[in-house]
Design an enzyme around this catalytic site. Structure first.
Site, PDB file in Angstrom:
ATOM      1  N   SER A 130       0.852  -1.234   0.051  1.00 22.31           N
ATOM      2  CA  SER A 130       0.023  -0.103   0.230  1.00 22.31           C
ATOM      3  C   SER A 130       0.893   1.343  -0.151  1.00 22.31           C
ATOM      4  O   SER A 130       0.377   2.148  -0.753  1.00 22.31           O
ATOM      5  CB  SER A 130      -1.044  -0.015   1.325  1.00 22.31           C
ATOM      6  OG  SER A 130      -1.904  -1.024   1.115  1.00 22.31           O
ATOM      7  N   ASP A 152      -6.861  -7.768   4.987  1.00 22.74           N
ATOM      8  CA  ASP A 152      -6.014  -8.700   4.076  1.00 22.74           C
ATOM      9  C   ASP A 152      -5.345  -9.746   4.691  1.00 22.74           C
ATOM     10  O   ASP A 152      -4.889 -10.778   4.083  1.00 22.74           O
ATOM     11  CB  ASP A 152      -4.917  -7.716   3.512  1.00 22.74           C
ATOM     12  CG  ASP A 152      -5.469  -6.684   2.407  1.00 22.74           C
ATOM     13  OD1 ASP A 152      -6.325  -6.901   2.161  1.00 22.74           O
ATOM     14  OD2 ASP A 152      -4.615  -5.778   2.120  1.00 22.74           O
TER      15      ASP A 152
END
Ligand code: S3P
Length: 446
Positions: free
Chosen positions: A27, A328
């Site tokens: 990210s 996740d």
């Protein structure tokens, strides 16, 4: 000839021991690359994640005019001074929802046509969630795929700031809206139903952009179409907690294991797995990294070492506010549920169905292939763990990297070798996974 998209995993009773590092945070790498490409001057990003997803983002910013030079995991990006150039071809973001949704936000502020697309998985994921707010801001956002899917064609330009209440807890949607807001006239506010990862807010502040947060509200003031003023940055991307999660879980569930994972990102909006594991009875200690000495480049976000000692685990529950900070990790949470004694319940996680695969369905099927009793709900799973993990089966990742890696960890605990189908996708987020797996005593073929 051996099929590189299938992997046979041999069970191992060895307790993982020693130290390892994991590659840079996905990210953070995506965001740093996109914003460095728009900054004034040259940014230097150390420990950048050179996986397929982030390499696609680097290619995209090159197509948009930025200069990128890479040596190993060091990436140097010469920024464009606040504005991209019109792309001469489609931007192919591969497998990455983050790549597509965040870049769409930035492109919405540009007065040209751009088209974003990706692989079959990405072209089946919901994109109205970004097309709607971008249209409200004044961007023409057309979804060329079926059922609100990519390709996404944007004709951006004069945007107006909006007040946008997100219908789901999604850092990608929040980031898309805020990044478009950077170019809008006036203030753009995103209101989240629950707190999600805040990497966009952190990198923007680091580049000199004021970002205001007030509870669940995040606001930026736009440039009214003027080029952005973004300071270039130098920094080291911390190790990806979501990659570390596989080793944390594999060690935590194996009595006798003692494993240290070094230099892992410890942003509190990413680390709910540690709380979840502690509720399972795991023995985990965190050692935050010391502050960098003067003149040294520090890590991008808080980082440190995670020390795991294995023990027998017990089932627990997760839901509500914890889910966005565990999102996740839910594939490996499912595996932990299979290894822990008793019942593990995941609820409030319907967003899992909109990931690289429908992760509730693929996880239920994967665990069932190992003989684990699982009940599937619309928004989660109930897993009855602690029984035999039956090998001799084939588990299909359905092209989903996190399912593939989670199944590989579970296969270590099986009573016979297991074949995992569709493993090439692991390269989208964790290119060195197989090497680390071998270093921890996991034997795979081919
Ligand atoms: C991400 C946000 C999450 C997460 C994804 C990365 C990000 O997606 O699942 O892997 O970098 O902003 P959603 O925003 O769709 O929840």
């Amino acid at each position: 000839m051996a099929d590189p998209d299938r992997m046979r995993v041999f069970p191992s009773a060895a307790a993982p021991a020693g130290e390892l590092t994991v590659p840079g945070d996905k990210s953070v790498s995506h965001r740093a690359a996109m914003l460095a490409a728009l900054a004034d001057g040259t940014s230097i990003l150390g420990n950048f994640l050179v996986s397929e997803d982030c390499l696609n983002t680097l290619h995209a910013v090159e197509t948009l005019g930025a200069e990128v030079a890479r040596q190993g995991t060091d990436v140097k990006i010469s920024g464009l001074g606040g504005r991209f150039r019109a792309p001469l071809r489609e931007l192919d973001m591969g497998n990455s929802g983050t790549g597509l949704r965040l870049l769409a936000g930035l492109l919405a502020g540009h007065p040209f046509v751009s088209t974003l697309t990706g692989d079959a998985s990405l072209r089946s994921r919901p994109m109205r969630r970004i097309a709607d707010p971008l249209a409200q801001m004044g961007c023409e956002a057309e979804l060329l795929g079926e059922n609100g899917c990519a390709p996404l064609r944007l004709r951006g330009g004069a945007l107006r700031g909006i007040w946008y209440r997100l219908p789901m807890a999604s850092a990608q949607v929040k980031s898309c809206v805020l990044l478009a807001g950077l170019y809008a006239r006036g203030v753009t506010t995103a209101i989240e139903p629950l707190p999600t990862r805040d990497h966009t807010e952190i990198v923007l502040r680091r580049m000199g952009v004021p970002v205001e947060t007030d509870g669940l509200r995040v606001s930026v003031e736009g440039s009214a179409g003027e080029p952005l003023a973004l300071r270039c940055v130098q920094g080291i991307v911390p190790g990806d907690f979501s990659s570390a999660a596989f080793w944390i879980a594999g060690a935590a569930a194996r009595p006798g294991a003692e494993l240290t994972i070094r230099n892992v990102g410890l942003n509190p909006r990413r680390t709910a797995l540690l709380d979840f594991l502690k509720r399972m009875g795991a023995d985990i200690a965190v050692r935050p990294a010391p502050e960098p000495a003067e003149g040294e480049h520090g890590p991008w976000e808080p980082a440190g070492d995670i020390v795991v000692r294995g023990r027998a685990l017990e089932g627990t529950e997760t839901g509500g506010e914890e889910i966005p900070n565990l999102i996740d990790e839910l594939p490996i949470v499912g595996v932990l549920g299979a290894l822990a004694k008793g019942r593990t319940v995941i609820r409030d996680a319907a967003e899992l169905r909109a990931k690289e695969s429908d992760r509730i369905a693929t996880l239920a099927r994967g665990l069932t292939a190992f003989g684990v009793r699982v009940e599937e709900q619309p928004d989660g799973l109930t897993i009855h763990g602690g029984g035999r993990i039956r090998g001799g089966c084939e588990a299909d990742s359905c092209g989903d990297h996190r399912i593939a890696m989670a199944m590989a960890i579970l296969a270590l605990f099986a009573d016979q070798p297991v074949t995992i189908a569709n493993v090439a996708c692991i390269a989208t987020s964790y290119p060195g996974f197989r090497d680390a797996f071998a270093a921890l005593g996991g034997h795979t073929e081919p």
